[in-house]
Write an enzyme that holds these catalytic residues in place. Structure first.
Site, PDB file in Angstrom:
ATOM      1  N   GLY A 104      47.071  83.535 -35.055  1.00  0.00           N
ATOM      2  CA  GLY A 104      45.795  83.287 -34.403  1.00  0.00           C
ATOM      3  C   GLY A 104      44.800  84.450 -34.640  1.00  0.00           C
ATOM      4  O   GLY A 104      45.119  85.452 -34.888  1.00  0.00           O
ATOM      5  N   ARG A 154      48.034  78.680 -40.477  1.00  0.00           N
ATOM      6  CA  ARG A 154      49.547  78.734 -40.459  1.00  0.00           C
ATOM      7  C   ARG A 154      50.073  77.862 -41.767  1.00  0.00           C
ATOM      8  O   ARG A 154      49.671  77.054 -41.904  1.00  0.00           O
ATOM      9  CB  ARG A 154      50.015  78.078 -39.455  1.00  0.00           C
ATOM     10  CG  ARG A 154      49.489  78.728 -38.141  1.00  0.00           C
ATOM     11  CD  ARG A 154      49.976  78.375 -36.521  1.00  0.00           C
ATOM     12  NE  ARG A 154      49.004  78.864 -35.572  1.00  0.00           N
ATOM     13  CZ  ARG A 154      49.218  79.972 -35.043  1.00  0.00           C
ATOM     14  NH1 ARG A 154      50.167  80.820 -35.603  1.00  0.00           N
ATOM     15  NH2 ARG A 154      48.499  80.579 -33.871  1.00  0.00           N
ATOM     16  N   ASP A 203      53.794  88.423 -35.052  1.00  0.00           N
ATOM     17  CA  ASP A 203      55.032  88.291 -35.321  1.00  0.00           C
ATOM     18  C   ASP A 203      55.451  87.508 -36.540  1.00  0.00           C
ATOM     19  O   ASP A 203      55.977  87.838 -37.420  1.00  0.00           O
ATOM     20  CB  ASP A 203      55.812  87.965 -34.254  1.00  0.00           C
ATOM     21  CG  ASP A 203      56.147  89.185 -33.313  1.00  0.00           C
ATOM     22  OD1 ASP A 203      55.856  90.358 -33.584  1.00  0.00           O
ATOM     23  OD2 ASP A 203      56.738  88.738 -32.185  1.00  0.00           O
ATOM     24  N   THR A 246      46.414  90.610 -32.368  1.00  0.00           N
ATOM     25  CA  THR A 246      46.850  89.427 -31.289  1.00  0.00           C
ATOM     26  C   THR A 246      46.240  89.585 -30.110  1.00  0.00           C
ATOM     27  O   THR A 246      46.492  90.768 -29.435  1.00  0.00           O
ATOM     28  CB  THR A 246      48.321  89.130 -31.290  1.00  0.00           C
ATOM     29  OG1 THR A 246      48.584  88.126 -30.178  1.00  0.00           O
ATOM     30  CG2 THR A 246      49.342  90.204 -31.158  1.00  0.00           C
ATOM     31  N   ASP A 260      47.222  88.588 -27.387  1.00  0.00           N
ATOM     32  CA  ASP A 260      48.562  88.486 -26.183  1.00  0.00           C
ATOM     33  C   ASP A 260      49.012  90.094 -26.073  1.00  0.00           C
ATOM     34  O   ASP A 260      49.737  90.347 -25.082  1.00  0.00           O
ATOM     35  CB  ASP A 260      49.392  87.558 -26.607  1.00  0.00           C
ATOM     36  CG  ASP A 260      48.983  86.042 -26.419  1.00  0.00           C
ATOM     37  OD1 ASP A 260      48.051  85.926 -25.732  1.00  0.00           O
ATOM     38  OD2 ASP A 260      49.726  85.572 -27.150  1.00  0.00           O
ATOM     39  N   ASP A 265      51.685  91.437 -27.474  1.00  0.00           N
ATOM     40  CA  ASP A 265      52.706  90.938 -27.294  1.00  0.00           C
ATOM     41  C   ASP A 265      53.920  91.803 -28.368  1.00  0.00           C
ATOM     42  O   ASP A 265      55.038  91.304 -28.263  1.00  0.00           O
ATOM     43  CB  ASP A 265      53.088  89.475 -26.893  1.00  0.00           C
ATOM     44  CG  ASP A 265      52.937  88.744 -28.055  1.00  0.00           C
ATOM     45  OD1 ASP A 265      52.204  89.139 -29.174  1.00  0.00           O
ATOM     46  OD2 ASP A 265      53.100  87.603 -27.842  1.00  0.00           O
ATOM     47  N   ARG A 275      50.877  82.288 -23.935  1.00  0.00           N
ATOM     48  CA  ARG A 275      51.644  81.472 -23.987  1.00  0.00           C
ATOM     49  C   ARG A 275      53.037  81.862 -23.486  1.00  0.00           C
ATOM     50  O   ARG A 275      53.895  81.335 -22.864  1.00  0.00           O
ATOM     51  CB  ARG A 275      51.873  80.775 -25.299  1.00  0.00           C
ATOM     52  CG  ARG A 275      52.738  79.429 -25.323  1.00  0.00           C
ATOM     53  CD  ARG A 275      52.638  78.615 -26.655  1.00  0.00           C
ATOM     54  NE  ARG A 275      51.388  78.384 -27.080  1.00  0.00           N
ATOM     55  CZ  ARG A 275      50.823  78.145 -28.169  1.00  0.00           C
ATOM     56  NH1 ARG A 275      51.769  77.910 -29.090  1.00  0.00           N
ATOM     57  NH2 ARG A 275      49.729  77.758 -28.421  1.00  0.00           N
TER      58      ARG A 275
END
Length: 323
Positions: A14, A75, A106, A128, A130, A132, A174
């Protein structure tokens, strides 16, 4: 110690605001140190397909303020195979690429491990929205995404308050609720629902709204991370069980775009600079991490084993002062 004469840089997974600033820093410092830079377009799939062009110092001018990624991203199912990795490594050797800086999350880093094992050293930079990635306290793009969501919700709150409506707002996340907690605390949300915390509607939503009404609140704001998965259902229950006029807003991919904030520009520039320093110092198969207010490197395999827990204190603050 491996000598690096030419490196590649790619963005994968992303997109995140600030990736361009990282590409700029990688390119500029590498060139200043006498290392050629090759831009790899469309991530690992582009590497397999040979979508590679030289990058010069002026090629990365005027991109520090742009969202998205000038190298594009994709991707790649092919790269997840041993044959795909081998082909990507061969393309690197054919183009004289001695190592790669891979910017992403990741999945990007798992690909970097495979490529390093195939003989092409890699260093990862976390990007990212997120936030995360377990090994680092901060990932490129998080601050911009949070501010984009906050700006949208502030505007939404103006009209919702005027009509005394309840807002249910879905933000990205997500598998992780870091963005939802940060945004929820920033906008004074009545309740924040996260994928890490299975929620009970009566306890975590209805009671918060009832308490707010008792204390005189006329507008209630519920922040839902997309991973919770039932934003429309939550809205319907508020209407049916509490009798409140409720509207749903899904902010969506708007959060990924836009000009990066100062924090993302600075952090991305620092991480890109640090990645080249680590390469030239002989490091490989590591991730640039921001921990305890400084940049450090962490071996990729070790980093991928780390899990980032939700900031329980921040969540508690948001809960305690929401009413």
């Amino acid at each position: 110690m491996k000598t690096f004469k030419r490196i590649g840089v790619l963005t994968s997974g992303g997109d995140a605001p600030g990736m361009n600033a990282a590409v700029r820093a990688v390119t500029r410092l590498a060139i200043a140190k006498g290392v050629e830079v090759m831009g790899i377009y469309n991530g690992y799939q582009g590497l397999i397909d040979g979508e590679i062009k030289p990058l010069h110092a002026r090629d990365v001018s005027y991109i520090i303020n742009r969202g998205g990624t000038m190298l594009y991203t994709a991707r790649s199912a092919e790269f997840r195979t041993a044959e795909g990795v081998a082909k990507a490594a061969d393309v690197c050797r054919q183009n004289g690429i001695d190592g790669i800086v891979a910017i992403g999350g990741d999945g990007t880093f798992r690909g970097a491990v495979d490529l390093t094992d195939a003989g092409i050293p890699c260093i990862g930079i976390p990007g990212t929205i997120d936030n995360d990635i377990g090994c680092t306290h901060y990932s490129i793009g998080f601050d911009t995404a949070a501010n984009t969501a906050i700006e949208a919700i502030d505007k939404l709150s103006d009209t919702m308050q005027s009509h005394e409506r309840t807002s249910v707002v879905e933000v990205m996340g997500r598998h992780a609720g870091h963005l939802a907690v940060y945004v929820g605390l920033s906008v004074g949300a009545t309740a924040i629902l996260l994928p890490e915390k299975p929620f009970d509607f009566d306890r975590d939503v209805a009671e918060h709204i009832r308490e707010g009404k008792y204390r005189g609140k006329h507008h209630h704001l519920i922040i839902v991370a997309e991973g919770v998965g039932d934003t429309l259902g939550i809205s319907r229950r508020i209407e049916e069980e509490l009798g409140l006029d409720t509207r749903v807003t899904i902010i969506g991919h708007v959060q990924r775009g836009g000009s990066p904030t100062a924090r993302d520009r600075v952090m991305a520039s620092r991480m890109g600079h640090f990645a080249i320093e680590r390469f030239l110092a002989g490091e490989q198969n590591c991730i640039v991490c921001y921990r305890d207010s400084k940049l450090v490197s962490t071996p990729i395999e070790e980093a991928l084993e780390m899990k980032k827990e939700l900031d329980g204190y921040m969540y508690r603050v948001a809960q305690d002062i929401s009413i």
